[in-house]
Design an enzyme around this catalytic site. Sequence first.
Site, mmCIF file in Angstrom:
data_model
loop_
_atom_site.group_PDB
_atom_site.id
_atom_site.type_symbol
_atom_site.label_atom_id
_atom_site.label_comp_id
_atom_site.label_asym_id
_atom_site.label_seq_id
_atom_site.Cartn_x
_atom_site.Cartn_y
_atom_site.Cartn_z
ATOM 1 N N LYS A 102 68.021 90.475 38.225
ATOM 2 C CA LYS A 102 68.520 89.202 37.703
ATOM 3 C C LYS A 102 68.184 88.046 38.644
ATOM 4 O O LYS A 102 67.775 86.965 38.189
ATOM 5 C CB LYS A 102 70.025 89.284 37.464
ATOM 6 N N ARG A 142 69.456 80.630 37.458
ATOM 7 C CA ARG A 142 70.132 80.262 38.704
ATOM 8 C C ARG A 142 69.345 80.756 39.920
ATOM 9 O O ARG A 142 69.248 80.061 40.933
ATOM 10 C CB ARG A 142 71.556 80.819 38.721
ATOM 11 N N PHE A 159 77.975 88.040 33.230
ATOM 12 C CA PHE A 159 79.189 87.487 32.638
ATOM 13 C C PHE A 159 78.782 86.607 31.463
ATOM 14 O O PHE A 159 77.594 86.418 31.176
ATOM 15 C CB PHE A 159 79.984 86.670 33.668
ATOM 16 N N ASP A 183 75.220 73.502 37.246
ATOM 17 C CA ASP A 183 75.788 73.576 35.905
ATOM 18 C C ASP A 183 74.789 74.358 35.067
ATOM 19 O O ASP A 183 73.575 74.166 35.191
ATOM 20 C CB ASP A 183 76.010 72.187 35.312
ATOM 21 N N SER A 184 75.301 75.252 34.248
ATOM 22 C CA SER A 184 74.400 76.105 33.491
ATOM 23 C C SER A 184 75.005 76.461 32.151
ATOM 24 O O SER A 184 76.204 76.286 31.912
ATOM 25 C CB SER A 184 74.074 77.382 34.281
#
Length: 208
Positions: free
Chosen positions: A186, A192, A163, A52-53
């Site tokens: 990234k 993540r 996104f 979950d982020s």
Amino acid sequence: MAEILSDFEVVIPKDENIDFNPVEDGKTFYENSLIKARALWELVHAPVLADDSGISVDALGGIPGIYSSRYAGPDFPQGKADGSKCPQEDQNRFLIESLNKKLESVDFESIRNSAQFLNGPRSAHYTCAMVLYLGPDRLYVSQDTMEGALIEDISMARGNGGFGYDPIFYLPQYDKTAAQLTADEKNAISHRGKATRSLLKIIDQVLR
């Protein structure tokens, strides 16, 4: 995640025709991640990775945080009562406008000198909580962040990659938004990516 876990096969629920949409009613990123991990494990009884982020703006007290996907501006920071979602472009604009309004009413220097604000008054960060769930009594957790700042105006949004809030999330060390990073860049610095690499050390030990 699949790129970092390239030595393993990563399968998502829809690959197996699993209808999966648990109610995420936790109060933290970790709690929501655990809800998803436990719910999917109950269906597949196989090792599960869930995360979950979201994005948190420091001067706004961490808004939108766990409500990042539902955020609908200052009137609905936790989402609309009917469950409808705003277009991402509106979410981005609302968040910038809310921060700008907040900064008009506070002492810039007190924020600038606070250890909480790593990148000045516009400091923000992404958080990712990730759970490797192997059963009710056997689970592992990793949580990490990506630090940056919000741009000053929606007209400054840049990039087509990523996104969500990535086009308005500025990374001083790269002089780019998160949406302008390459996939390798990234993965190296994202919340993540860091959480996945931390769990990879455990996955290598328990799943090989």
